[in-house]
Scaffold this active site. Structure first.
Site, PDB file in Angstrom:
ATOM      1  N   ASP A 298       0.893 -17.334 -34.507  1.00  0.00           N
ATOM      2  CA  ASP A 298       1.648 -17.211 -35.723  1.00  0.00           C
ATOM      3  C   ASP A 298       0.756 -17.030 -36.801  1.00  0.00           C
ATOM      4  OD1 ASP A 298       4.122 -17.462 -37.218  1.00  0.00           O
ATOM      5  OD2 ASP A 298       4.044 -19.748 -37.149  1.00  0.00           O
ATOM      6  N   HIS A 299       1.235 -16.982 -37.714  1.00  0.00           N
ATOM      7  CA  HIS A 299       0.792 -17.176 -39.278  1.00  0.00           C
ATOM      8  C   HIS A 299       1.236 -18.256 -39.961  1.00  0.00           C
ATOM      9  CE1 HIS A 299       0.720 -12.260 -39.273  1.00  0.00           C
ATOM     10  NE2 HIS A 299      -0.394 -12.569 -38.781  1.00  0.00           N
ATOM     11  N   TYR A 472       6.796 -17.879 -40.027  1.00  0.00           N
ATOM     12  CA  TYR A 472       8.083 -17.605 -39.272  1.00  0.00           C
ATOM     13  C   TYR A 472       7.665 -16.309 -38.546  1.00  0.00           C
ATOM     14  CZ  TYR A 472      10.533 -21.314 -42.093  1.00  0.00           C
ATOM     15  OH  TYR A 472      10.923 -22.196 -42.450  1.00  0.00           O
ATOM     16  N   HIS A 473       6.442 -16.115 -37.804  1.00  0.00           N
ATOM     17  CA  HIS A 473       5.768 -15.063 -37.114  1.00  0.00           C
ATOM     18  C   HIS A 473       5.356 -15.213 -35.943  1.00  0.00           C
ATOM     19  CE1 HIS A 473       5.013 -13.193 -41.435  1.00  0.00           C
ATOM     20  NE2 HIS A 473       6.154 -13.267 -41.236  1.00  0.00           N
ATOM     21  N   PRO A 474       6.137 -16.056 -35.015  1.00  0.00           N
ATOM     22  CA  PRO A 474       5.551 -16.164 -33.824  1.00  0.00           C
ATOM     23  C   PRO A 474       5.558 -14.813 -32.959  1.00  0.00           C
ATOM     24  CG  PRO A 474       7.928 -16.893 -33.947  1.00  0.00           C
ATOM     25  CD  PRO A 474       7.614 -16.681 -35.226  1.00  0.00           C
TER      26      PRO A 474
END
Length: 567
Positions: A298-299, A472-474
């Site tokens: 993620d980020h 919100y970058h899984p």
């Protein structure tokens, strides 16, 4: 019910597959979506400026939470994912960012992924896109996804923040998706010319809905994929609030597009995953694949917030008595504050020369507020979202039971690498130096967050532990490749079984440098051609920037404290 293909998940990837596969009139497709329709009159999902609203409830958001994160003060952290036609493209921030060319060249350096280089992928980015200022070597003009560029007359803080980044010694780029991603510049967004969110439901499904060979079923929660031996033959799902069990069969393939959180769950419940986990939960083993749910990435990001000395921020738009006027202008004209996601400037930089491509991303926002709409500062302000791009930290996803309604155990293991701490300390110090540049002198007030008293490494680390949040970058939890931890091959086909592919952000082998939606769409476009047996699009011959020996920055106009060196 029997179809040629069953697609699980009507999100950023699933809708692409549904639209492309049904272009062949003799092919039948069933598209299953656990959420509901993308109601076009619901401003919460359709108005770009309202992007925080869907994250505040559970109508459009799965609202997952992580297990206590051990390096983040044991916080349970948000993991919002989209629920409904459009998936996460229905609730995301609408930033149209593809990643860096070097991300894809790195993918292509891995065994089995040789055709995932940037020049292999670029034609599929172009195929998906219609950019409002027209096509060129990097951008498309006839694709289903509307991309809008920032316009003259937008908020002056955007321009001041970009100018400050350049004054701090970093490059300027006119296109973060063009020849050179590295630098500061305007940021494109997935918004229609009429100021509406350009989700994949609007872009792709609207084209496909009239076709008789596409069936869409909403409120259909996938229980598991069915197998005969090693071949996927169908899907068992629960329909509606009553959870009535239904079965659909696939003559050709089942295409799993649930995203980086749901896809490994569904595989594990279906008997594909780590053998010990499945045995512990009494799930019959179909294929032992230890990588299912592993390699999760993620980020992570932080907000650096400042008060604004001039009344030019978006603070008045947060006041309830101004919102009806904003809503009316957006609803009837598709213009005004409501028609933008307000992420119209940003950038990518290398925090140190040792990085061969950018490792830090910025989003600039002309208001001081959390991404999910909480903790708005009650005065004029602005902020920089900043975070590292390719953390070495790796997490995992594991189902807790056979029940499809039960959320899984999610652990990102944020900040578990010493490199993470170096990058985030650098990011805060670099951001402060950017904000201190002359271009922001007319606007820059006091530092609200972290606050001027937060300076040394220990103080910065304490702030990061308590305040860093997901971007919100899984991704990457069913990675493609041919090593022992890979789940799918370079065409999305699940190793060890037949008739099953995974096509979504979970198959990225490593997270990209930027937001995920555009790349997820590209992945689906590329694999759709493989599924259909089409010849891949011709490789691009566009030139693109490689930093090489180019320094990460030049001397800033105004010096601040030097960044401490790595030990």
């Amino acid at each position: 019910m029997e179809y040629d293909y069953i697609i699980i998940g009507a999100g950023s990837a699933g809708n692409v597959l549904a639209a492309r596969l049904t272009e062949d009139a003799d092919v039948t497709v069933l598209l299953l979506e656990a959420g509901g329709p993308d109601y076009r009159l619901d401003f919460r999902t359709q108005m770009p400026a309202a992007l925080a609203f869907p994250l505040q409830g559970k109508r459009y958001n799965w609202a997952y939470e992580t297990d206590p994160e051990p390096h983040m003060n044991n916080r349970r952290m948000e993991c919002g994912r989209g629920k409904g036609l459009g998936g996460s493209s229905l609730i995301n921030g609408m930033c149209y960012i593809r990643g860096n060319a070097m991300d894809f060249d790195h993918w292509a350096s891995l065994s089995g992924l040789e055709d995932w280089s940037y020049l292999d992928c670029l034609p599929y980015f172009r195929k998906a896109e219609t950019r409002d200022i027209g096509p060129n070597d990097f951008h498309g003009g006839e694709g289903p996804v509307n991309v809008t560029t920032p316009k003259i007359g937008n908020n002056p803080l955007f321009h001041a923040m970009v100018a400050a980044g350049v004054q701090a010694g970093y490059p300027r780029t006119d296109d973060l998706n063009g020849y050179q991603q590295e630098g500061f510049g305007p940021m494109d967004r997935t918004v229609t010319p009429k100021g509406r969110r350009a989700s994949t439901a609007r872009g792709y499904l609207d084209q496909a809905r009239p076709r008789n060979n596409l069936t869409i079923i909403t409120h259909a929660l996938t229980d598991r994929i069915l197998f005969e031996g090693k071949r996927a033959t169908g899907v068992r799902y629960l329909k509606g609030d009553a959870g009535t069990g239904q079965t659909a069969y696939a003559r050709r393939e089942v295409l799993l597009c649930g995203g980086a959180i749901a896809s490994p769950q569904i595989l594990q419940r279906s008997g594909i995953g780590p053998a010990e986990l499945l045995q512990r939960l009494d799930i019959p083993l179909v294929q032992a694949l230890p990588g299912v749910g592993e390699n999760l990435q993620d980020h992570l990001e932080m907000y650096l917030q400042y008060s604004c000395k001039q009344p030019v921020s978006l603070y008045p738009a947060l006041l309830w008595f101004n919102q009806p006027k904003i809503g009316i202008e957006w609803l009837f004209n598709g213009t005004g504050v409501g028609a933008s996601n307000q992420f119209e400037a940003g950038g990518f930089i290398r925090s140190r020369d040792a990085f061969t491509w950018p490792n830090i991303q910025y989003h600039f926002l002309p208001v001081a507020i959390n991404y999910n709409g909480s903790n708005a500062v009650k005065e004029h302000g602005f902020q920089a979202h900043v975070g590292s791009m390719r953390s070495p930290s790796r997490g995992r996803i594991q189902v807790k039971s056979k029940d499809p309604r039960q959320h899984p155990s999610i652990l990102f293991n944020y900040m578990s690498s010493e490199q993470d701490w170096h990058e985030f300390r650098d990011a805060i110090r670099i951001t402060r130096e950017i904000i201190a540049q002359p271009a922001l002198d007319p606007y820059r007030g006091r530092e609200i967050s972290p606050g001027a008293n937060v300076q040394n490494d220990d103080e910065l680390d304490a702030f990061i532990r308590e305040h860093a949040e997901t971007a919100y970058h899984p991704s990457c939890s069913c990675k493609m490749g041919d090593d022992k931890m890979a789940v799918v091959d370079g065409q999305g086909r699940v190793h060890g079984v037949q008739g099953l592919r995974v096509v979504d952000a979970s198959i990225m082998p490593q997270i990209i440098t930027g937001n995920l939606n555009a790349t997820t769409i590209m992945i689906a476009e590329k694999i759709a051609d493989r599924i259909r047996g089409c010849q891949p699009l011709a490789k691009s011959n566009a030139a693109y920037f490689i930093a090489g020996d180019t320094p990460a920055r030049t001397s800033p106009v105004r010096h601040s404290l030097p960044v401490t060196s790595y030990p």
